[in-house]
Motif scaffolding. Structure first.
Motif, PDB file in Angstrom:
ATOM      1  N   CYS A  55       0.854  -1.168   0.000  1.00 40.08           N
ATOM      2  CA  CYS A  55       0.000   0.000   0.000  1.00 40.08           C
ATOM      3  C   CYS A  55       0.903   1.235   0.000  1.00 40.08           C
ATOM      4  O   CYS A  55       1.849   1.316   0.794  1.00 40.08           O
ATOM      5  N   GLN A  62       0.261  -6.741  -0.146  1.00 39.02           N
ATOM      6  CA  GLN A  62      -0.844  -7.518  -0.709  1.00 39.02           C
ATOM      7  C   GLN A  62      -0.728  -8.963  -0.250  1.00 39.02           C
ATOM      8  O   GLN A  62       0.352  -9.529  -0.234  1.00 39.02           O
ATOM      9  N   VAL A  68     -10.574  -6.902   9.679  1.00 41.56           N
ATOM     10  CA  VAL A  68     -11.506  -5.869   9.231  1.00 41.56           C
ATOM     11  C   VAL A  68     -12.856  -6.090   9.911  1.00 41.56           C
ATOM     12  O   VAL A  68     -13.134  -7.173  10.414  1.00 41.56           O
ATOM     13  N   LYS A  77      -9.039 -11.187   6.950  1.00 41.61           N
ATOM     14  CA  LYS A  77      -9.201 -11.096   5.503  1.00 41.61           C
ATOM     15  C   LYS A  77      -7.845 -10.848   4.871  1.00 41.61           C
ATOM     16  O   LYS A  77      -7.009 -10.154   5.434  1.00 41.61           O
ATOM     17  N   LEU A  79      -5.392  -9.037   2.486  1.00 40.28           N
ATOM     18  CA  LEU A  79      -5.329  -7.686   1.950  1.00 40.28           C
ATOM     19  C   LEU A  79      -5.211  -7.718   0.433  1.00 40.28           C
ATOM     20  O   LEU A  79      -4.379  -8.421  -0.125  1.00 40.28           O
ATOM     21  N   GLU A  82      -6.095  -1.946  -3.970  1.00 42.18           N
ATOM     22  CA  GLU A  82      -7.077  -1.305  -4.845  1.00 42.18           C
ATOM     23  C   GLU A  82      -6.409  -0.147  -5.563  1.00 42.18           C
ATOM     24  O   GLU A  82      -5.419   0.406  -5.083  1.00 42.18           O
ATOM     25  N   GLU A  84      -6.082   3.527  -6.237  1.00 42.12           N
ATOM     26  CA  GLU A  84      -6.394   4.764  -5.529  1.00 42.12           C
ATOM     27  C   GLU A  84      -6.012   5.924  -6.431  1.00 42.12           C
ATOM     28  O   GLU A  84      -4.910   5.965  -6.975  1.00 42.12           O
ATOM     29  N   CYS A 105      -3.369   0.883  -3.059  1.00 41.80           N
ATOM     30  CA  CYS A 105      -3.827   1.287  -1.731  1.00 41.80           C
ATOM     31  C   CYS A 105      -4.641   0.150  -1.130  1.00 41.80           C
ATOM     32  O   CYS A 105      -5.440  -0.481  -1.820  1.00 41.80           O
ATOM     33  N   CYS A 106      -4.463  -0.096   0.163  1.00 42.37           N
ATOM     34  CA  CYS A 106      -5.281  -1.111   0.819  1.00 42.37           C
ATOM     35  C   CYS A 106      -6.657  -0.521   1.137  1.00 42.37           C
ATOM     36  O   CYS A 106      -6.818   0.697   1.220  1.00 42.37           O
ATOM     37  N   ASN A 107      -7.621  -1.391   1.326  1.00 42.57           N
ATOM     38  CA  ASN A 107      -8.979  -0.945   1.602  1.00 42.57           C
ATOM     39  C   ASN A 107      -9.092  -0.095   2.868  1.00 42.57           C
ATOM     40  O   ASN A 107      -9.757   0.950   2.848  1.00 42.57           O
ATOM     41  N   ASN A 110      -7.851   3.331   1.980  1.00 40.03           N
ATOM     42  CA  ASN A 110      -8.765   3.952   1.027  1.00 40.03           C
ATOM     43  C   ASN A 110     -10.021   4.453   1.741  1.00 40.03           C
ATOM     44  O   ASN A 110     -10.469   5.572   1.510  1.00 40.03           O
ATOM     45  N   ASN A 111     -10.562   3.640   2.632  1.00 29.84           N
ATOM     46  CA  ASN A 111     -11.788   4.014   3.344  1.00 29.84           C
ATOM     47  C   ASN A 111     -11.577   5.114   4.375  1.00 29.84           C
ATOM     48  O   ASN A 111     -12.516   5.813   4.727  1.00 29.84           O
TER      49      ASN A 111
END
Length: 194
Positions: A55, A62, A68, A77, A79, A82, A84, A105-107, A110-111
């Motif tokens: 990330c 990854q 999560v 989960k 990784l 994504e 970004e 970018c990891c979730n 990103n979130n």
């Protein structure tokens, strides 16, 4: 009667589509092999490889197992990185869908970005570790330069932004008007039947 029926979602989608189309124009200024790889997904794999499958913000790898929340319950989960957009695809930041504006970018990162700029987000994640911050910042800046995203002139971005804002307002207005007309027709039709 309330009139907000999700027109901002519609407007945001229209602005993202507009920025994707504009991004295609700038993509055509890059070498043909870059264009082809971007369109077929190979360039995304190359970009992840350039970041060592980490990330760009937090450095998580990854495939790493992370915890999560799913429906407020912690779950393990794997990784997944994504795409970004460094400069967000919205009417203010007018980030384009372009290889120079994409990083892995990891979730969770990103979130958690919300409306922060990429540099503010990176500062928050690095939490005062200047060396890590500087290294990741330079890596992101290299990405921007490598694919000539920085060659987009400020005057061009101003024009793109101006049109994005107009588009947002117009789509919002069209959506509101159409929704209100249908509601009025439904109320009238329902009154006649009732």
């Amino acid at each position: 009667m309330p009139t907000n029926y999700g027109s901002s979602d519609t407007s945001n989608s229209a602005v993202r589509r507009y920025l994707t189309v504009i991004g295609t124009y700038y993509l055509k200024q890059l070498p043909e092999d870059i264009q082809r790889k971007f369109k077929n997904g190979q360039l995304w794999e190359n970009i992840k490889e350039e970041f060592n499958y980490n990330c760009a913000y937090c450095g998580r790898k990854q495939g790493e197992v992370i915890e999560v929340l799913v429906k407020r319950k912690p779950m393990k989960k794997e990784l997944i990185l994504e795409r970004e957009h460094i400069f967000m695809m919205n009417q203010e930041d007018v980030g384009l869908h372009h290889p120079g504006n994409i990083i892995p970018c990891c979730n969770p990162c990103n979130n958690s970005r919300h409306k922060k700029t990429w540099i503010q987000h990176l500062e928050d994640i690095c939490a005062g570790d200047i060396d890590v911050f500087q290294y990741r910042k330079e890596k992101i800046l290299e990405q921007i330069e490598k694919y000539q995203y920085s060659s987009i002139k400020e005057s061009e971005l101003l024009k793109i932004r101006e049109t994005a804002k107009k588009l947002y307002k117009e789509i919002s207005s069209i959506t509101e008007t159409a929704a209100n007309k249908v509601i009025e027709d439904l109320i009238t039709h329902s009154t006649l039947k009732g």
